[in-house]
Design an enzyme around this catalytic site. Structure first.
Site, PDB file in Angstrom:
ATOM      1  N   ASP A  12       0.806  -1.228   0.000  1.00  0.00           N
ATOM      2  CA  ASP A  12       0.000   0.000   0.000  1.00  0.00           C
ATOM      3  C   ASP A  12       0.839   1.278   0.000  1.00  0.00           C
ATOM      4  O   ASP A  12       0.437   2.298   0.556  1.00  0.00           O
ATOM      5  CB  ASP A  12      -0.961   0.022   1.219  1.00  0.00           C
ATOM      6  CG  ASP A  12      -1.761  -1.262   1.306  1.00  0.00           C
ATOM      7  OD1 ASP A  12      -2.218  -1.719   0.251  1.00  0.00           O
ATOM      8  OD2 ASP A  12      -1.915  -1.803   2.414  1.00  0.00           O
ATOM      9  N   GLU A  13       1.999   1.230  -0.633  1.00  0.00           N
ATOM     10  CA  GLU A  13       2.880   2.407  -0.637  1.00  0.00           C
ATOM     11  C   GLU A  13       2.517   3.403  -1.724  1.00  0.00           C
ATOM     12  O   GLU A  13       3.057   4.512  -1.758  1.00  0.00           O
ATOM     13  CB  GLU A  13       4.345   1.988  -0.855  1.00  0.00           C
ATOM     14  CG  GLU A  13       4.926   1.078   0.211  1.00  0.00           C
ATOM     15  CD  GLU A  13       4.761  -0.398  -0.150  1.00  0.00           C
ATOM     16  OE1 GLU A  13       4.063  -0.693  -1.143  1.00  0.00           O
ATOM     17  OE2 GLU A  13       5.321  -1.242   0.560  1.00  0.00           O
ATOM     18  N   LYS A  15       2.261   2.070  -5.128  1.00  0.00           N
ATOM     19  CA  LYS A  15       2.917   1.516  -6.328  1.00  0.00           C
ATOM     20  C   LYS A  15       2.040   1.700  -7.564  1.00  0.00           C
ATOM     21  O   LYS A  15       2.536   1.903  -8.657  1.00  0.00           O
ATOM     22  CB  LYS A  15       3.205   0.006  -6.146  1.00  0.00           C
ATOM     23  CG  LYS A  15       4.244  -0.286  -5.087  1.00  0.00           C
ATOM     24  CD  LYS A  15       4.450  -1.777  -4.920  1.00  0.00           C
ATOM     25  CE  LYS A  15       3.244  -2.482  -4.342  1.00  0.00           C
ATOM     26  NZ  LYS A  15       2.921  -2.133  -2.956  1.00  0.00           N
ATOM     27  N   GLY A  39      -3.909  -4.557  -4.259  1.00  0.00           N
ATOM     28  CA  GLY A  39      -4.941  -3.606  -4.671  1.00  0.00           C
ATOM     29  C   GLY A  39      -4.240  -2.317  -5.042  1.00  0.00           C
ATOM     30  O   GLY A  39      -3.868  -1.548  -4.171  1.00  0.00           O
ATOM     31  N   HIS A  40      -3.995  -2.120  -6.329  1.00  0.00           N
ATOM     32  CA  HIS A  40      -3.230  -0.949  -6.762  1.00  0.00           C
ATOM     33  C   HIS A  40      -4.184   0.141  -7.238  1.00  0.00           C
ATOM     34  O   HIS A  40      -4.948  -0.067  -8.174  1.00  0.00           O
ATOM     35  CB  HIS A  40      -2.258  -1.340  -7.881  1.00  0.00           C
ATOM     36  CG  HIS A  40      -1.185  -2.267  -7.397  1.00  0.00           C
ATOM     37  ND1 HIS A  40      -0.248  -2.834  -8.218  1.00  0.00           N
ATOM     38  CD2 HIS A  40      -0.903  -2.721  -6.157  1.00  0.00           C
ATOM     39  CE1 HIS A  40       0.554  -3.597  -7.497  1.00  0.00           C
ATOM     40  NE2 HIS A  40       0.172  -3.547  -6.247  1.00  0.00           N
ATOM     41  N   THR A 124      -5.555 -11.553   3.245  1.00  0.00           N
ATOM     42  CA  THR A 124      -6.633 -10.952   2.460  1.00  0.00           C
ATOM     43  C   THR A 124      -7.724 -11.968   2.135  1.00  0.00           C
ATOM     44  O   THR A 124      -8.725 -11.630   1.506  1.00  0.00           O
ATOM     45  CB  THR A 124      -6.077 -10.374   1.139  1.00  0.00           C
ATOM     46  OG1 THR A 124      -5.453 -11.431   0.414  1.00  0.00           O
ATOM     47  CG2 THR A 124      -5.077  -9.274   1.394  1.00  0.00           C
ATOM     48  N   GLN A 219       2.684  -5.978  -3.141  1.00  0.00           N
ATOM     49  CA  GLN A 219       2.998  -6.004  -1.712  1.00  0.00           C
ATOM     50  C   GLN A 219       4.282  -5.197  -1.435  1.00  0.00           C
ATOM     51  O   GLN A 219       4.595  -4.323  -2.219  1.00  0.00           O
ATOM     52  CB  GLN A 219       3.110  -7.438  -1.178  1.00  0.00           C
ATOM     53  CG  GLN A 219       1.787  -8.194  -1.152  1.00  0.00           C
ATOM     54  CD  GLN A 219       1.413  -8.835  -2.475  1.00  0.00           C
ATOM     55  OE1 GLN A 219       2.240  -9.447  -3.123  1.00  0.00           O
ATOM     56  NE2 GLN A 219       0.179  -8.698  -2.872  1.00  0.00           N
ATOM     57  N   PRO A 299      -9.536  -1.167   7.671  1.00  0.00           N
ATOM     58  CA  PRO A 299      -8.760   0.014   8.062  1.00  0.00           C
ATOM     59  C   PRO A 299      -7.292  -0.388   8.233  1.00  0.00           C
ATOM     60  O   PRO A 299      -6.996  -1.445   8.792  1.00  0.00           O
ATOM     61  CB  PRO A 299      -9.358   0.424   9.414  1.00  0.00           C
ATOM     62  CG  PRO A 299     -10.309  -0.645   9.803  1.00  0.00           C
ATOM     63  CD  PRO A 299     -10.503  -1.589   8.659  1.00  0.00           C
ATOM     64  N   LYS A 326       2.601  10.248  -0.816  1.00  0.00           N
ATOM     65  CA  LYS A 326       1.676  10.771   0.196  1.00  0.00           C
ATOM     66  C   LYS A 326       2.315  11.787   1.153  1.00  0.00           C
ATOM     67  O   LYS A 326       1.947  11.840   2.333  1.00  0.00           O
ATOM     68  CB  LYS A 326       1.034   9.615   0.971  1.00  0.00           C
ATOM     69  CG  LYS A 326       0.064   8.805   0.095  1.00  0.00           C
ATOM     70  CD  LYS A 326      -0.822   7.922   0.925  1.00  0.00           C
ATOM     71  CE  LYS A 326      -2.114   7.574   0.239  1.00  0.00           C
ATOM     72  NZ  LYS A 326      -3.017   6.775   1.026  1.00  0.00           N
ATOM     73  N   LEU A 327       3.264  12.553   0.643  1.00  0.00           N
ATOM     74  CA  LEU A 327       3.879  13.584   1.486  1.00  0.00           C
ATOM     75  C   LEU A 327       2.809  14.588   1.931  1.00  0.00           C
ATOM     76  O   LEU A 327       2.849  15.113   3.037  1.00  0.00           O
ATOM     77  CB  LEU A 327       4.983  14.302   0.703  1.00  0.00           C
ATOM     78  CG  LEU A 327       5.863  15.233   1.525  1.00  0.00           C
ATOM     79  CD1 LEU A 327       6.748  14.439   2.473  1.00  0.00           C
ATOM     80  CD2 LEU A 327       6.724  16.118   0.646  1.00  0.00           C
ATOM     81  N   ASP A 328       1.838  14.827   1.065  1.00  0.00           N
ATOM     82  CA  ASP A 328       0.765  15.785   1.359  1.00  0.00           C
ATOM     83  C   ASP A 328      -0.046  15.395   2.596  1.00  0.00           C
ATOM     84  O   ASP A 328      -0.592  16.252   3.278  1.00  0.00           O
ATOM     85  CB  ASP A 328      -0.183  15.885   0.149  1.00  0.00           C
ATOM     86  CG  ASP A 328      -0.678  14.515  -0.294  1.00  0.00           C
ATOM     87  OD1 ASP A 328       0.170  13.670  -0.635  1.00  0.00           O
ATOM     88  OD2 ASP A 328      -1.907  14.283  -0.269  1.00  0.00           O
ATOM     89  N   GLY A 410      -0.210  13.727  -4.226  1.00  0.00           N
ATOM     90  CA  GLY A 410      -1.646  13.498  -4.384  1.00  0.00           C
ATOM     91  C   GLY A 410      -1.847  12.307  -5.292  1.00  0.00           C
ATOM     92  O   GLY A 410      -0.900  11.844  -5.931  1.00  0.00           O
TER      93      GLY A 410
HETATM   94  P1  IMP Z   1      -2.039 -12.788   1.921  1.00  0.00           P
HETATM   95  O1  IMP Z   1      -1.079 -12.198   0.939  1.00  0.00           O
HETATM   96  O2  IMP Z   1      -3.481 -12.600   1.546  1.00  0.00           O
HETATM   97  O3  IMP Z   1      -1.713 -14.213   2.235  1.00  0.00           O
HETATM   98  O4  IMP Z   1      -1.877 -11.988   3.298  1.00  0.00           O
HETATM   99  C1  IMP Z   1      -0.689 -12.033   4.065  1.00  0.00           C
HETATM  100  C2  IMP Z   1      -0.394 -10.662   4.674  1.00  0.00           C
HETATM  101  O5  IMP Z   1      -0.012  -9.778   3.632  1.00  0.00           O
HETATM  102  C3  IMP Z   1      -1.593 -10.009   5.364  1.00  0.00           C
HETATM  103  O6  IMP Z   1      -1.125  -9.238   6.455  1.00  0.00           O
HETATM  104  C4  IMP Z   1      -2.141  -9.088   4.289  1.00  0.00           C
HETATM  105  O7  IMP Z   1      -2.876  -8.013   4.820  1.00  0.00           O
HETATM  106  C5  IMP Z   1      -0.844  -8.636   3.638  1.00  0.00           C
HETATM  107  N1  IMP Z   1      -1.001  -8.219   2.244  1.00  0.00           N
HETATM  108  C6  IMP Z   1      -1.074  -9.009   1.148  1.00  0.00           C
HETATM  109  N2  IMP Z   1      -1.171  -8.278   0.034  1.00  0.00           N
HETATM  110  C7  IMP Z   1      -1.143  -7.001   0.412  1.00  0.00           C
HETATM  111  C8  IMP Z   1      -1.156  -5.757  -0.301  1.00  0.00           C
HETATM  112  O8  IMP Z   1      -1.208  -5.697  -1.532  1.00  0.00           O
HETATM  113  N3  IMP Z   1      -1.101  -4.625   0.460  1.00  0.00           N
HETATM  114  C9  IMP Z   1      -1.000  -4.671   1.817  1.00  0.00           C
HETATM  115  N4  IMP Z   1      -0.955  -5.798   2.513  1.00  0.00           N
HETATM  116  C10 IMP Z   1      -1.030  -6.955   1.826  1.00  0.00           C
END
Ligand code: IMP
Length: 421
Positions: A12-13, A15, A39-40, A124, A219, A299, A326-328, A410
């Site tokens: 969630d950086e 990317k 989730g990009h 997830t 990830q 969350p 996300k410096l903003d 942003g």
């Molecule tokens: P999994 O990848 O669904 O097996 O989840 C393993 C861990 O990785 C959990 O803590 C998820 O929340 C985290 N995780 C997997 N994919 C993402 C991502 O794209 N963003 C943030 N966390 C992720």
């Protein structure tokens, strides 16, 4: 030229945005790991998308989007995503799906529930871990098996018979049959079959021809199965170290390796998080940053930027520069903290511990820097930002030894500073 975009934190950086911005100039964009756990967030011509499997190159007609061998693919999610992007573009994106990528099957999602990995590790629940486990245990089903329906059914039959022996009381598993799954999978795969091929060969020849190839990581380094906070990790490599293996090209020549880090830290799911901020400020950061999972809506836990973890992530990625996103979101906070070291059993530690248990006993040692009151989203040069924000970026560079080449202010592509390094 080849470029890689790699997450430096717990995912969630940002990317999605950075890949989308860079994909404009790419001829090929390659996703090399993970599956629909990602989730990009991409904003394409004002429309917001949360992509899960398809790399951001798909938004540019003429760019080939590759789903490489290290991925695990859920055909239902893929079809849905293709439909959404095609409706937006008015044409179907050009895809190449590696025949050696593995499929996520309905029983993988069920296993996360019956085994409790969803609840224990906060996964997830998309079947990621069970699909990678099947791959390692010789019982996975690959994209290429869709080309040979009888083999496909035999493999499904074998796997289901083992599962039914292990989980005799699960009605959900009990009700699955290889023949029904075969029909379902072949139906979903039918429009994709032409796109299945040898992704490693295609990527290798694009690189050899000097094409602009962009590698989109999923990830982040701290979720890497080997180099992250095990067992609170995902089940694939997430770093540059794992990229070559996941695609099948030894030591790929990727000169620009951009590590993406948010100006603060977030984590979803369980596991240690030394700089987590509990209480009102953590909630404020979550609201300001819209820190809710794109895949699960959960969350996100929020905290300060952790330079100890960042140094580790930069190292395993061999990152040549940082994109700070996300410096903003930090604008308007009077005092900002940067974690420079940990206190562990009364001693100062500057190296990131690989044991989650040890990490959970680390307390952050902070440096406090002054905040800023405005960060214009239209800034095009770092010098356009307030002195405190410039100083914040400089402190990160000094502490990591890596330059910040991109600053994101942003979600829109235009809200980005590109620096000449
Ligand atoms: P999994 O990848 O669904 O097996 O989840 C393993 C861990 O990785 C959990 O803590 C998820 O929340 C985290 N995780 C997997 N994919 C993402 C991502 O794209 N963003 C943030 N966390 C992720």
């Amino acid at each position: 030229m080849a470029t890689a975009v790699l997450g430096l934190q717990w995912g969630d950086e940002g990317k999605g945005k950075i890949t989308h911005v860079l994909a404009r100039d790419a001829e090929m964009v390659v996703r090399f790991n993970g599956g629909p756990n990602a989730g990009h967030t991409v904003i394409d011509r004002g429309v917001k998308f949360g992509t899960h499997l398809i790399p951001a190159g798909a938004f540019y007609p003429g760019t080939v989007s590759v789903l490489a061998g290290g991925m695990v693919i859920d055909l239902e999610v893929l079809r849905q995503e293709i439909d959404e992007i095609s409706a937006h573009l008015g044409s179907v994106p050009e895809l190449l799906i590696a025949e050696n990528a593995h499929l996520i099957l309905p029983y993988h999602r069920i296993l996360e529930e019956v085994e409790g990995s969803g609840a224990h590790f906060g996964t997830t629940r998309r079947g990621i871990g069970p699909a990678y486990r099947d791959k390692a245990a010789h019982v996975g089903v690959r994209v290429g098996d869709l080309l040979r329906p009888d083999d496909l059914e035999n493999r499904l039959e074998h796997r289901l018979s083992l599962l039914k022996r292990i989980w005799p009381n699960s009605d959900e598993i009990g009700s699955l049959t290889a023949s029904c799954l075969r029909v379902e999978l072949l139906g979903l795969a039918e429009p994709l079959i032409e796109s299945v091929g040898d992704a490693a060969a295609a990527v290798a020849s694009a690189l050899a021809e000097g094409k602009d190839v962009l590698f989109e990581g999923a990830q982040g380094a701290l979720l890497d199965v080997d180099h992250g906070t095990y067992p609170y990790v995902t089940s694939s490599p997430t770093t540059f170290a794992g990229l070559g293996n996941s695609i099948g090209i030894p030591a790929p020549d990727v000169r620009r390796r951009i590590g993406i880090a948010k100006a603060y830290t977030t984590r979803v799911g369980e596991g240690p998080f030394p700089t987590e901020i509990e209480g009102a400020l953590g909630d404020e950061l979550r609201d300001r940053g819209g820190e809710f999972g794109v895949t699960t809506g959960r969350p996100r836990r929020c905290g300060w930027l952790d330079l100890v973890a960042l140094r580790h992530a930069l190292f395993v990625n061999g990152a040549t520069e940082i994109a700070l996103t996300k410096l903003d979101v930090l604008t308007g906070i009077d005092e900002i903290k940067l974690c420079r070291a940990y206190l562990l059993d009364g001693e100062r530690v500057e190296r990131f511990p690989l044991s989650a248990e040890v990490l959970s006993r680390c307390a952050p040692i902070y440096e406090t820097v002054a905040g800023w009151s405005a960060a214009p989203a239209e800034a095009k040069r770092l010098e356009d930002l307030p002195a405190e924000a410039i100083e914040f970026v400089a402190r990160i560079e000094e502490e990591t030894g890596v330059s910040v080449g991109i600053v994101s202010l942003g979600p829109a592509p235009e809200e980005t500073i590109h620096r000449e390094l």
